[in-house]
Scaffold this active site. Structure first.
Site, PDB file in Angstrom:
ATOM      1  N   HIS A   1     -14.878   7.372  79.192  1.00 37.06           N
ATOM      2  CA  HIS A   1     -13.631   6.659  78.898  1.00 37.06           C
ATOM      3  C   HIS A   1     -13.179   5.900  80.150  1.00 37.06           C
ATOM      4  CE1 HIS A   1     -11.916  10.631  80.339  1.00 37.06           C
ATOM      5  NE2 HIS A   1     -11.284   9.772  81.115  1.00 37.06           N
TER       6      HIS A   1
HETATM    7  P1  TYD Z   1     -10.557  14.244  78.286  1.00 34.48           P
HETATM    8  O1  TYD Z   1      -9.706  13.528  79.268  1.00 34.48           O
HETATM    9  O2  TYD Z   1     -11.156  13.462  77.162  1.00 34.48           O
HETATM   10  O3  TYD Z   1     -11.697  15.021  79.084  1.00 34.48           O
HETATM   11  P2  TYD Z   1     -13.169  14.558  79.476  1.00 34.48           P
HETATM   12  O4  TYD Z   1     -13.148  13.085  79.668  1.00 34.48           O
HETATM   13  O5  TYD Z   1     -13.473  15.272  80.747  1.00 34.48           O
HETATM   14  O6  TYD Z   1     -14.088  14.988  78.406  1.00 34.48           O
HETATM   15  O7  TYD Z   1      -9.724  15.448  77.687  1.00 34.48           O
HETATM   16  C1  TYD Z   1     -10.324  16.417  76.829  1.00 34.48           C
HETATM   17  C2  TYD Z   1      -9.258  16.909  75.863  1.00 34.48           C
HETATM   18  O8  TYD Z   1      -8.189  17.522  76.578  1.00 34.48           O
HETATM   19  C3  TYD Z   1      -8.636  15.799  75.020  1.00 34.48           C
HETATM   20  O9  TYD Z   1      -8.446  16.312  73.711  1.00 34.48           O
HETATM   21  C4  TYD Z   1      -7.294  15.557  75.661  1.00 34.48           C
HETATM   22  C5  TYD Z   1      -6.948  16.891  76.288  1.00 34.48           C
HETATM   23  N1  TYD Z   1      -6.175  16.758  77.533  1.00 34.48           N
HETATM   24  C6  TYD Z   1      -4.845  17.122  77.550  1.00 34.48           C
HETATM   25  O10 TYD Z   1      -4.262  17.554  76.524  1.00 34.48           O
HETATM   26  N2  TYD Z   1      -4.136  16.997  78.714  1.00 34.48           N
HETATM   27  C7  TYD Z   1      -4.716  16.532  79.857  1.00 34.48           C
HETATM   28  O11 TYD Z   1      -4.040  16.430  80.924  1.00 34.48           O
HETATM   29  C8  TYD Z   1      -6.074  16.130  79.820  1.00 34.48           C
HETATM   30  C9  TYD Z   1      -6.774  15.572  81.034  1.00 34.48           C
HETATM   31  C10 TYD Z   1      -6.777  16.272  78.645  1.00 34.48           C
END
Ligand code: TYD
Length: 138
Positions: free
Chosen positions: A50
């Site tokens: 992302h």
């Molecule tokens: P994401 O940022 O997509 O993690 P990665 O890119 O490492 O796979 O986040 C994973 C999940 O966690 C997504 O459903 C959103 C949630 N999330 C929160 O609720 N709060 C946060 O501060 C973060 C970073 C993620």
């Protein structure tokens, strides 16, 4: 490629252990409003995929090794976070992918804002469109 900076933190080493730190106005330019950390990372797992439209972040790996693949739509760079003293300061707007290169790696993130899903671009085709048409209008 622009939009990121790798910095070796100041550190205070002693027989009892080493202390590293970074501060607004020195290693980073923004206030940190949120800290999150991803841990129990299995060897070989990939996350991220992302970009953020406005969020600025500082990333570091206090244990293990995480490779951060950055893309701006034209170029690609891989930053290896394999030492607690190394921090990656990320401006908004770069596509990022994370690859755990060691079982149990930990990735820590300081972010300039609270969690906002509408700041994410999670589709690479949409990211390319955003880079080419909208990025500089925000
Ligand atoms: P994401 O940022 O997509 O993690 P990665 O890119 O490492 O796979 O986040 C994973 C999940 O966690 C997504 O459903 C959103 C949630 N999330 C929160 O609720 N709060 C946060 O501060 C973060 C970073 C993620």
């Amino acid at each position: 490629m622009k939009g990121f900076n790798v910095v070796i933190t100041p550190k205070i080493a002693a027989h009892e252990g080493t202390l590293s730190f970074f501060e607004k106005g020195k290693e980073i330019a923004f206030d940190i409003k949120r800290i999150y950390y991803i841990y129990d990372l299995p060897l070989g797992c990939r996350r991220g995929f992302h970009a953020h439209k406005e969020l600025q972040q500082v990333l570091f790996c206090p244990w293990g090794r995480v490779d951060v693949i950055l893309k701006d739509g034209k170029e690609q760079e891989t930053i290896i976070l394999d030492s607690p003293e190394k921090i990656l300061v990320l401006e908004a707007g770069l596509w990022r992918e994370f690859l755990s290169q060691k079982e149990g790696s930990i990735l820590c993130v300081g972010a300039s804002d609270i969690y906002k899903e509408d700041d994410y671009i999670r589709d690479y085709t949409q990211y390319i469109q955003w880079v080419n048409h909208e990025k500089n209008t925000i």
